[in-house]
Design a protein around this motif. Structure first.
Motif, mmCIF file in Angstrom:
data_model
loop_
_atom_site.group_PDB
_atom_site.id
_atom_site.type_symbol
_atom_site.label_atom_id
_atom_site.label_comp_id
_atom_site.label_asym_id
_atom_site.label_seq_id
_atom_site.Cartn_x
_atom_site.Cartn_y
_atom_site.Cartn_z
ATOM 1 N N UNK A 219 3.983 -10.961 -1.319
ATOM 2 C CA UNK A 219 5.246 -11.460 -0.748
ATOM 3 C C UNK A 219 6.392 -11.525 -1.775
ATOM 4 N N UNK A 220 6.090 -11.917 -3.002
ATOM 5 C CA UNK A 220 7.121 -11.962 -4.044
ATOM 6 C C UNK A 220 7.589 -10.547 -4.387
ATOM 7 N N UNK B 34 11.643 -6.323 -4.277
ATOM 8 C CA UNK B 34 11.973 -4.922 -3.993
ATOM 9 C C UNK B 34 13.101 -4.855 -2.964
ATOM 10 N N UNK B 35 13.005 -5.664 -1.921
ATOM 11 C CA UNK B 35 14.058 -5.665 -0.899
ATOM 12 C C UNK B 35 15.411 -6.062 -1.493
ATOM 13 N N UNK C 272 4.951 -1.859 2.606
ATOM 14 C CA UNK C 272 6.337 -2.197 2.939
ATOM 15 C C UNK C 272 7.008 -1.079 3.727
ATOM 16 N N UNK C 273 6.306 0.036 3.881
ATOM 17 C CA UNK C 273 6.884 1.173 4.579
ATOM 18 C C UNK C 273 7.744 2.049 3.697
#
Length: 121
Positions: free
Chosen positions: A105-106, A111-112, A21-22
């Protein structure tokens, strides 16, 4: 981001997902005490927290202490859907509760959302 899971291979998977995710992982812990110490040292915005940990304390014990001292958002990731376990998790007002297995993806969306909730997205 702090990753807390007493199964090393699972912790490595969460670390891989987070790094894809960076995002930076400040550490990984297998016990509640290790998690608290790492959180106090690095002050992560978000913690990925397993419920069952090595040692006498569980993920809720760690999450409550981290929330009190650092204020991190905690995303619980657990294999248990037992009502008593979920009720105990909810005493900490978690950012989210995910039931294993968790697809990337979940985890990314969750997290986002937690980062956005603390003004970091």
């Amino acid at each position: 981001m702090l990753v807390v899971d007493d199964e090393a291979i699972i912790a490595e998977l969460w670390i891989l997902y987070v790094e894809l995710m960076g995002l930076e992982v400040c550490g990984a812990a297998a016990t509640a005490d290790q998690a608290i110490a790492l959180a106090e040292a690095h002050r992560p915005a978000v913690v990925l927290m397993d419920m069952r940990l090595a040692g006498q304390k569980d993920g809720v014990d760690a999450a409550l202490a981290i929330h009190d001292s650092v204020g991190s958002r905690v995303i619980f990731i657990t294999g248990s859907q037992e009502p008593a376990t979920l009720a105990r998790i909810n005493t900490d007002h978690p950012s989210a509760v995910l039931i294993k297995p968790v697809a990337e993806p979940l985890l990314r969306r969750t997290v986002n959302a937690a980062l956005a909730d603390c003004g970091m997205a």
